[in-house]
Design an enzyme around this catalytic site. Structure first.
Site, PDB file in Angstrom:
ATOM      1  N   CYS A  66       0.839  -1.212   0.000  1.00 42.81           N
ATOM      2  CA  CYS A  66       0.000   0.000   0.000  1.00 42.81           C
ATOM      3  C   CYS A  66       0.874   1.262   0.000  1.00 42.81           C
ATOM      4  CB  CYS A  66      -0.905  -0.021   1.232  1.00 42.81           C
ATOM      5  SG  CYS A  66      -2.014   1.390   1.291  1.00 42.81           S
ATOM      6  N   CYS A 110     -16.458  -9.184   5.739  1.00 44.66           N
ATOM      7  CA  CYS A 110     -15.853  -7.877   5.466  1.00 44.66           C
ATOM      8  C   CYS A 110     -14.590  -8.056   4.625  1.00 44.66           C
ATOM      9  CB  CYS A 110     -15.522  -7.203   6.796  1.00 44.66           C
ATOM     10  SG  CYS A 110     -14.733  -5.613   6.567  1.00 44.66           S
ATOM     11  N   CYS A 141     -19.553  -6.136   3.912  1.00 48.16           N
ATOM     12  CA  CYS A 141     -18.836  -4.930   4.316  1.00 48.16           C
ATOM     13  C   CYS A 141     -17.562  -4.876   3.476  1.00 48.16           C
ATOM     14  CB  CYS A 141     -18.488  -5.015   5.803  1.00 48.16           C
ATOM     15  SG  CYS A 141     -17.537  -3.607   6.403  1.00 48.16           S
ATOM     16  N   ARG A 273     -17.619  -2.667  18.302  1.00 45.87           N
ATOM     17  CA  ARG A 273     -16.890  -3.889  17.947  1.00 45.87           C
ATOM     18  C   ARG A 273     -15.533  -3.957  18.665  1.00 45.87           C
ATOM     19  NH1 ARG A 273     -17.976  -6.660  13.573  1.00 45.87           N
ATOM     20  NH2 ARG A 273     -18.909  -4.831  12.619  1.00 45.87           N
TER      21      ARG A 273
HETATM   22  C1  DTB Z   1     -11.116  -2.545  11.614  1.00 45.62           C
HETATM   23  O1  DTB Z   1     -11.453  -1.545  12.270  1.00 45.62           O
HETATM   24  N1  DTB Z   1     -10.210  -3.441  12.012  1.00 45.62           N
HETATM   25  C2  DTB Z   1     -10.032  -4.451  11.000  1.00 45.62           C
HETATM   26  C3  DTB Z   1     -11.079  -4.063   9.918  1.00 45.62           C
HETATM   27  N2  DTB Z   1     -11.609  -2.850  10.429  1.00 45.62           N
HETATM   28  C4  DTB Z   1     -10.691  -3.964   8.522  1.00 45.62           C
HETATM   29  C5  DTB Z   1      -8.618  -4.595  10.537  1.00 45.62           C
HETATM   30  C6  DTB Z   1      -7.626  -4.891  11.633  1.00 45.62           C
HETATM   31  C7  DTB Z   1      -6.295  -5.113  11.016  1.00 45.62           C
HETATM   32  C8  DTB Z   1      -5.259  -5.534  12.003  1.00 45.62           C
HETATM   33  C9  DTB Z   1      -3.925  -5.699  11.367  1.00 45.62           C
HETATM   34  C10 DTB Z   1      -3.855  -6.744  10.296  1.00 45.62           C
HETATM   35  O2  DTB Z   1      -4.342  -7.886  10.507  1.00 45.62           O
HETATM   36  O3  DTB Z   1      -3.251  -6.492   9.244  1.00 45.62           O
HETATM   37 FE1  SF4 Z   2      -2.780   1.202   3.443  1.00 48.86          FE
HETATM   38 FE2  SF4 Z   2      -5.010   0.982   4.883  1.00 48.86          FE
HETATM   39 FE3  SF4 Z   2      -2.659   0.008   5.795  1.00 48.86          FE
HETATM   40 FE4  SF4 Z   2      -2.978   2.628   5.670  1.00 48.86          FE
HETATM   41  S1  SF4 Z   2      -4.170   1.200   6.933  1.00 48.86           S
HETATM   42  S2  SF4 Z   2      -1.172   1.482   4.961  1.00 48.86           S
HETATM   43  S3  SF4 Z   2      -4.252   2.840   3.834  1.00 48.86           S
HETATM   44  S4  SF4 Z   2      -3.797  -0.712   4.040  1.00 48.86           S
END
Ligand code: DTB
Ligand code: SF4
Ligand code: SAM
Length: 326
Positions: A66, A110, A141, A273
């Site tokens: 990203c 999601c 989602c 959540r």
């Molecule tokens: C959110 O608030 N938490 C989730 C979901 N929305 C997309 C993502 C958590 C990611 C934790 C780090 C990972 O597993 O890369």
């Molecule tokens: Fe990219 Fe989303 Fe990770 Fe930020 S949180 S580096 S926008 S994947």
């Protein structure tokens, strides 16, 4: 012996003239713990069955590489975290994962993509994934980054129920965490999502070295959205080696529980959540989060790139607590 009647403190309904001031939110954080928990439970029971928990399963449909530099994120190309970049997954593989999630008991699926934002041709492809997942009888989602004009409408028409887009931190902390976009960019996408009539999933991360005042400002920002999000993920930072936030002093677990409780008090009807960080938390802290008003979790042995408790462990925890999936 006659007991004094129990006083239940109900938050007054908020009008645009009655916004949550960050100081008022901080005052909630500063209540004696038992008092805060009591208020959170009173609010929770007014709107929800306290034994019900909603289960969402995550799938990273496009991982890593990203261009954004979010200091917490293992998927940023700016940091060497060992996460390999992949192309967008195809329909069959996504539907297999969604079927497995449904069979395991999830009600929402999601899909997350490590994009700054999708291109028009990406949106067409994700729309096909959304309609496929929806046709399995799951809520849908997606979290794809910043949306362009018309993207939210295309996703809505494909059957998207929720769009996840977190504000992540207090406005005055944002520039310490991400410099490749502005806080206002997040609000712009959230407006587009609302404008299209897609439900909003928006929360943040705590444990990034922020102050309590900044945690309060993050919650105030969410609670003052009109309307506030239907779903509010409170993530505990998962520290990943190679990211700039790796090695920070971890947040005190009681402060994390307080954050959940304050989210519940200030956003009475939202699904709060208990999101990233459960694997590192232990059962007792998770149980306290449910007591504080959390009523939704990510379910399945992986978040996007990091671990989550496995399904058997979560079923055992829910059984132990007498909680049921809803
Ligand atoms: C959110 O608030 N938490 C989730 C979901 N929305 C997309 C993502 C958590 C990611 C934790 C780090 C990972 O597993 O890369
Ligand atoms: Fe990219 Fe989303 Fe990770 Fe930020 S949180 S580096 S926008 S994947
Ligand atoms: N790229 C899109 C975006 O940033 O909106 C969607 C995917 S991004 C990984 C979704 C959310 O995951 C982020 O907003 C952040 O809240 C959360 N997240 C990412 N890394 C995390 C970590 N290490 N710990 C906790 N939450 C994290």
């Amino acid at each position: 012996m006659q007991h004094a009647p129990v006083q239940i403190h109900r938050p007054t309904p908020r009008t645009s003239a009655e916004r949550w001031q960050p100081e008022a939110v901080q005052a909630l954080f500063e209540l004696p713990f038992n008092e805060l928990m009591f208020r959170a439970q009173a609010v929770h029971r007014e709107h929800f069955d306290p034994s019900a928990v909603q289960l969402s399963t995550l799938l990273s449909i496009k991982t890593g590489g990203c261009p954004e530099n979010c200091a917490y994120c293992p998927q940023s190309a700016h940091f060497d975290t060992g996460v390999e970049a992949t192309a967008l997954m195809g329909l069959d593989a996504v539907l297999d994962a969604a079927r497995r999630a449904k069979d395991a008991g999830a009600t929402r699926f999601c899909m997350g993509a490590a994009w700054r934002g999708p291109k028009d041709r990406d949106i067409e492809k994700v729309a096909a994934l959304v309609s496929g997942v929806k046709s399995l009888g799951l809520e849908t989602c997606a979290t794809l980054g910043m949306l362009g004009d018309g993207h939210a409408e295309t996703l809505r028409d494909a059957g998207l129920d929720y769009y996840n887009h977190n504000i992540d931190s207090a406005p005055d902390k944002y520039a310490d965490i991400i410099t490749t976009r502005q806080f206002d960019d997040r609000l712009d996408t959230l407006r587009k999502v609302r404008g299209a009539g897609v439900k909003v999933c928006c929360g943040g991360i705590v444990g990034m070295g922020e102050s309590r005042a900044q945690r309060a400002a993050l919650i105030a920002e969410l609670a003052n959205m009109e309307p506030y999000p239907e779903s509010v993920p409170i993530n505990h930072l998962v520290q990943v080696e190679g990211t700039p936030l790796h090695g920070l002093e971890p947040l005190d677990p009681i402060e994390f529980v307080r954050t959940i409780a304050v989210a519940r008090v200030t956003m009475p009807q939202a699904m709060v959540r208990l999101s990233a960080g459960r694997q590192q938390m232990g059962e007792a802290v998770q149980a306290m989060c449910f007591l504080a008003g959390a009523n939704s979790i990510f379910y399945g042995d992986k978040l996007l790139t990091t671990g989550n408790p496995d399904v058997q462990a979560d079923q055992a925890l829910l059984d132990k607590l007498g909680m049921k999936a809803a």
